[in-house]
Motif scaffolding. Structure first.
Motif, mmCIF file in Angstrom:
data_model
loop_
_atom_site.group_PDB
_atom_site.id
_atom_site.type_symbol
_atom_site.label_atom_id
_atom_site.label_comp_id
_atom_site.label_asym_id
_atom_site.label_seq_id
_atom_site.Cartn_x
_atom_site.Cartn_y
_atom_site.Cartn_z
ATOM 1 N N LEU A 40 0.601 -1.690 0.165
ATOM 2 C CA LEU A 40 -0.117 0.051 0.076
ATOM 3 C C LEU A 40 0.541 1.180 -0.301
ATOM 4 C CD1 LEU A 40 -2.750 -1.119 2.379
ATOM 5 C CD2 LEU A 40 -3.235 -1.044 0.494
ATOM 6 N N GLU A 41 2.163 1.666 0.525
ATOM 7 C CA GLU A 41 2.577 2.339 0.834
ATOM 8 C C GLU A 41 2.765 3.441 -0.732
ATOM 9 O OE1 GLU A 41 6.731 2.238 3.246
ATOM 10 O OE2 GLU A 41 6.190 4.036 3.535
ATOM 11 N N ASN A 42 3.175 3.223 -1.446
ATOM 12 C CA ASN A 42 3.882 3.263 -2.819
ATOM 13 C C ASN A 42 2.539 3.579 -3.818
ATOM 14 O OD1 ASN A 42 5.892 4.468 -1.853
ATOM 15 N ND2 ASN A 42 6.352 1.624 -2.702
ATOM 16 N N MET A 43 1.209 3.000 -3.213
ATOM 17 C CA MET A 43 -0.186 3.128 -4.268
ATOM 18 C C MET A 43 -0.099 4.701 -4.373
ATOM 19 S SD MET A 43 -0.561 0.039 -5.190
ATOM 20 C CE MET A 43 -2.525 0.436 -6.111
ATOM 21 N N ASP A 44 -0.772 4.922 -5.714
ATOM 22 C CA ASP A 44 -0.662 6.190 -6.204
ATOM 23 C C ASP A 44 -2.680 6.748 -6.237
ATOM 24 O OD1 ASP A 44 -0.650 6.370 -10.088
ATOM 25 O OD2 ASP A 44 -1.854 5.179 -8.313
ATOM 26 N N ARG A 45 -3.021 5.652 -6.262
ATOM 27 C CA ARG A 45 -4.267 5.309 -5.963
ATOM 28 C C ARG A 45 -4.826 5.096 -4.254
ATOM 29 N NH1 ARG A 45 -6.165 3.279 -11.272
ATOM 30 N NH2 ARG A 45 -3.890 4.684 -11.293
ATOM 31 N N ILE A 92 -10.818 -9.483 11.247
ATOM 32 C CA ILE A 92 -9.796 -8.688 10.738
ATOM 33 C C ILE A 92 -9.290 -8.082 11.114
ATOM 34 C CG2 ILE A 92 -12.264 -9.700 9.081
ATOM 35 C CD1 ILE A 92 -13.436 -6.532 8.826
ATOM 36 N N PHE A 93 -8.810 -7.331 10.150
ATOM 37 C CA PHE A 93 -7.667 -6.260 9.741
ATOM 38 C C PHE A 93 -8.033 -5.037 8.592
ATOM 39 C CE2 PHE A 93 -5.529 -8.594 13.148
ATOM 40 C CZ PHE A 93 -4.384 -6.922 14.104
ATOM 41 N N LEU A 94 -8.646 -3.651 9.315
ATOM 42 C CA LEU A 94 -8.794 -3.515 7.765
ATOM 43 C C LEU A 94 -8.115 -2.076 6.972
ATOM 44 C CD1 LEU A 94 -10.863 -2.732 5.824
ATOM 45 C CD2 LEU A 94 -11.662 -1.155 7.250
ATOM 46 N N PHE A 95 -7.039 -2.169 6.216
ATOM 47 C CA PHE A 95 -6.425 -1.125 5.536
ATOM 48 C C PHE A 95 -6.521 -0.366 4.547
ATOM 49 C CE2 PHE A 95 -4.632 -4.659 7.448
ATOM 50 C CZ PHE A 95 -3.914 -4.952 8.535
ATOM 51 N N HIS A 96 -5.619 0.614 4.626
ATOM 52 C CA HIS A 96 -5.844 1.960 3.366
ATOM 53 C C HIS A 96 -5.330 2.738 3.068
ATOM 54 C CE1 HIS A 96 -8.377 4.390 5.338
ATOM 55 N NE2 HIS A 96 -8.195 6.032 4.686
ATOM 56 N N ASN A 97 -4.494 2.775 2.275
ATOM 57 C CA ASN A 97 -3.634 4.628 2.234
ATOM 58 C C ASN A 97 -3.681 5.188 1.916
ATOM 59 O OD1 ASN A 97 -4.448 3.344 -0.543
ATOM 60 N ND2 ASN A 97 -2.439 4.063 -0.942
ATOM 61 N N HIS A 98 -3.117 6.075 2.171
ATOM 62 C CA HIS A 98 -3.650 7.957 1.727
ATOM 63 C C HIS A 98 -2.933 8.199 0.249
ATOM 64 C CE1 HIS A 98 -6.061 9.532 5.135
ATOM 65 N NE2 HIS A 98 -7.007 8.209 4.238
ATOM 66 N N PRO A 99 -2.355 8.240 -0.529
ATOM 67 C CA PRO A 99 -1.938 8.614 -1.332
ATOM 68 C C PRO A 99 -0.662 10.037 -1.102
ATOM 69 C CG PRO A 99 -3.300 8.192 -2.512
ATOM 70 C CD PRO A 99 -4.029 8.039 -1.063
ATOM 71 N N ILE A 133 -2.380 3.694 5.813
ATOM 72 C CA ILE A 133 -1.157 3.780 5.849
ATOM 73 C C ILE A 133 -0.441 4.933 4.728
ATOM 74 C CG2 ILE A 133 0.884 2.196 4.572
ATOM 75 C CD1 ILE A 133 -0.668 0.800 7.187
ATOM 76 N N GLY A 134 0.598 5.639 6.167
ATOM 77 C CA GLY A 134 0.910 7.046 5.186
ATOM 78 C C GLY A 134 2.222 6.242 4.178
ATOM 79 N N ARG A 138 5.062 5.911 8.523
ATOM 80 C CA ARG A 138 3.296 6.312 9.373
ATOM 81 C C ARG A 138 3.048 5.450 8.881
ATOM 82 N NH1 ARG A 138 5.774 11.422 7.182
ATOM 83 N NH2 ARG A 138 4.094 11.863 6.116
ATOM 84 N N TYR A 139 2.339 5.294 10.121
ATOM 85 C CA TYR A 139 0.706 5.525 9.933
ATOM 86 C C TYR A 139 -0.374 5.516 11.545
ATOM 87 C CZ TYR A 139 1.425 1.920 13.979
ATOM 88 O OH TYR A 139 2.252 1.473 15.259
ATOM 89 N N PHE A 140 -1.814 5.500 11.236
ATOM 90 C CA PHE A 140 -2.867 5.672 12.081
ATOM 91 C C PHE A 140 -2.932 4.255 12.549
ATOM 92 C CE2 PHE A 140 -6.799 6.510 13.814
ATOM 93 C CZ PHE A 140 -6.336 8.092 14.886
ATOM 94 N N SER A 141 -3.176 3.745 14.201
ATOM 95 C CA SER A 141 -4.065 3.059 14.346
ATOM 96 C C SER A 141 -5.652 3.064 15.214
ATOM 97 C CB SER A 141 -3.254 2.244 15.166
ATOM 98 O OG SER A 141 -3.629 0.611 15.795
ATOM 99 N N PHE A 142 -5.968 3.037 14.489
ATOM 100 C CA PHE A 142 -7.336 3.010 15.382
ATOM 101 C C PHE A 142 -7.810 2.154 16.705
ATOM 102 C CE2 PHE A 142 -11.156 5.799 13.442
ATOM 103 C CZ PHE A 142 -10.353 6.036 12.077
ATOM 104 N N GLU A 143 -6.613 1.733 17.291
ATOM 105 C CA GLU A 143 -6.719 0.616 17.872
ATOM 106 C C GLU A 143 -6.064 1.499 19.003
ATOM 107 O OE1 GLU A 143 -4.165 -2.712 18.074
ATOM 108 O OE2 GLU A 143 -4.685 -3.558 20.086
#
Length: 511
Positions: A40-45, A92-99, A133-134, A138-143
């Motif tokens: 996820l880290e280097n995705m452009d979307r 489950i663990f849910l993930f998404h990235n911020h480009p 995922i930033g 860097r990352y942000f964890s809701f837990e």
């Protein structure tokens, strides 16, 4: 023969694609990020990914649920749980990235977290964490940062393998303790790597400013084990800046973390929580302005969590820290006030050793002229004064014993470590430059507490907490003395009158 019409019998099945990583288990947000960051880290979307795990944390499979645009991705709870059900997942663990590179959650991210957690509650599949995922690790964890949005699983539901929800909660607690143990072992090893050949902690390489870490946004002054962790980081990376901030703090000020920089992980314990105050009928109790009144309720078991901070030197564009210059003669005033603030007797005599005698509650110090500078005298005095706080009339600690023929026991070694850390804390709080103490630590107990800390890392954190309390105890008395001296300095000079005017001559009195 006529064609039969009606319902067709169908089924769905899970199609397995390429494995992204070997068979692994996940127990912490850091482990979860490490497992998925490369994807996820280097995705452009924006991309939404879900990991399916068992109750023991073993990863069963992963699924890409959505691929969106530069700033949004469609998140469908049905699509998230469709593959989870087919995979037989319990959690489950849910993930998404911020480009864009930042990892601060949006209002929509919070809403999606609550929706997915609620849907999982109904189906008996727990959302353990939602991670954003930033850039640059860097990352942000809701837990870690906002666990209230991860709705707890209802006790009415059972996991697919028959384990109760209570078992799952216990598993979470165990993972938290494992995370804590790993963090503490790393801290112990960092500390022990700096203690060699019986050296004390008073190394000129320590920066006085960086040894008093604080958060300039919240005003928090880090204490105990967190202070020790940040002091070790300052020593390791040669930081001269005492400012430490969370990512939320620095981004709120418009700053960014330098590329490639990593945060330090600190501990936080919560011993009570705020609850709405209710009357006998279960109705909310309001103040005169109609606002809800809350009460602080002690928790049966304290909550443990971790959070991340960055040093000022890791932050892009942050103005440099300005060190305050010391006034001439300030050091002498501080040392005199420190000695005066002692509750026990301090004797400066012509002797070689410095020690605290608990029986008579007295500190014995060599003459100041015997030390290589006033700073060395102050550090030795601070060490013995930390010992004195363990007296039964003060903080009442066990000192241990060192027999005439034999080795010091564990309590004795821990008290020496407590005095080393406590005096280091105190010297930095007093802003007195660090100089090596004249009395070096004995190799006998240095070796023993190094061995003990490796076997029981938690001891260091208890000792650091005790050392912080002892330093604060002495600092409070020191500040009272300094305030009294300031008041005396501010008093107007008394009007000088001729002695004969003040005391008129009387018969038989000699002036």
């Amino acid at each position: 023969m006529p064609e039969k019409k009606g319902l067709e019998l169908v089924h769905t099945e899970l199609k397995r694609d390429t494995w992204l990583f070997p068979n692994i288990s996940i127990h912490t947000p850091q482990e979860a990020v490490k497992a998925i960051a490369d994807l996820l880290e280097n995705m452009d979307r924006e991309m939404v990914v879900v990991l399916h795990t068992t109750t023991k944390g073993r990863v069963i499979s992963a699924a890409i649920c959505s691929v969106g645009t530069m700033n949004e991705a469609l998140v469908d709870p049905a699509g998230i749980f469709r593959t989870a059900l087919l995979a037989g997942a319990n959690n489950i663990f849910l993930f998404h990235n911020h480009p864009s590179g930042d990892c601060i959650p949006s209002n929509m991210d919070v809403l999606i977290t609550k929706r997915v957690a609620s849907a999982g509650d109904l189906m008996g599949i727990a959302l353990l964490d939602h991670l954003i995922i930033g850039e640059g690790g860097r990352y942000f964890s809701f837990e870690e940062e906002a666990p209230q949005y991860l709705a707890p699983v209802s006790e009415k539901h059972r996991m697919n393998d028959g384990d109760s929800v209570q078992d799952d909660i216990l598993a979470k607690v165990e993972r938290a303790w494992e995370r804590r143990e790993r963090l503490r072992r790393e801290t112990v090893e960092e500390l022990l790597s700096l203690i060699k050949d019986g050296d004390t902690f008073y190394d000129p390489g320590w920066s006085r400013e960086a040894m008093a870490p604080r958060n300039p946004v919240t005003g928090t002054v880090y204490k105990g084990s967190n202070r020790l962790i940040l002091m070790l980081a300052a020593k390791k990376y040669a930081y001269r800046d005492p400012r430490w901030m969370t990512y939320k703090n620095l981004s709120g000020l418009g700053y960014h973390v330098k590329k490639g920089e990593h945060p330090k992980i600190l501990e936080k314990w919560t011993f009570a929580e705020q609850r709405k105050l209710l009357d006998q009928n279960g109705m909310p109790v309001l103040d005169p302005r109609g606002r809800q009144i809350y009460e602080e309720v002690p928790l049966e078991k304290p909550l443990y969590r971790t959070f991340q901070v960055y040093n000022g030197e890791q932050i892009e564009g942050l103005p440099p820290y300005q060190k305050l210059s010391e006034k001439p003669g300030e050091l002498e005033k501080k040392v005199d006030a420190l000695i005066e603030s002692s509750e026990c007797t301090i004797l400066e005599t012509a002797q070689e050793e410095a020690f605290y005698q608990r029986g008579c509650d007295t500190i014995y110090l060599p003459l100041r002229s015997a030390f290589h500078g006033l700073e060395a005298f102050a550090s030795t005095a601070a060490h013995e004064m930390i010992h004195s706080t363990g007296h039964p009339s003060r903080l009442n600690r066990a000192f241990g014993k060192w027999p005439a023929f034999g080795s010091p026991d564990d309590l004795y070694c821990m008290e020496e470590l407590r005095a080393e850390l406590g005096s280091l804390f105190l010297m930095n709080d007093l802003e007195i430059p660090l100089k090596p103490r004249e009395k070096r630590s004995s190799a006998a107990y240095m070796d023993q507490y190094i061995r003990g800390l490796r076997e029981h890392p938690n001891v260091l954190f208890r000792v650091a907490a005790d050392a912080g309390r002892a330093a604060d105890y002495l600092l409070e008395r020191f500040e009272k003395i300094m305030k009294l001296e300031k008041k005396e300095d501010l008093l107007p000079e008394p009007q000088v009158r001729h002695r004969k005017e003040m005391y008129p001559a009387k018969k038989g009195r000699i002036l």
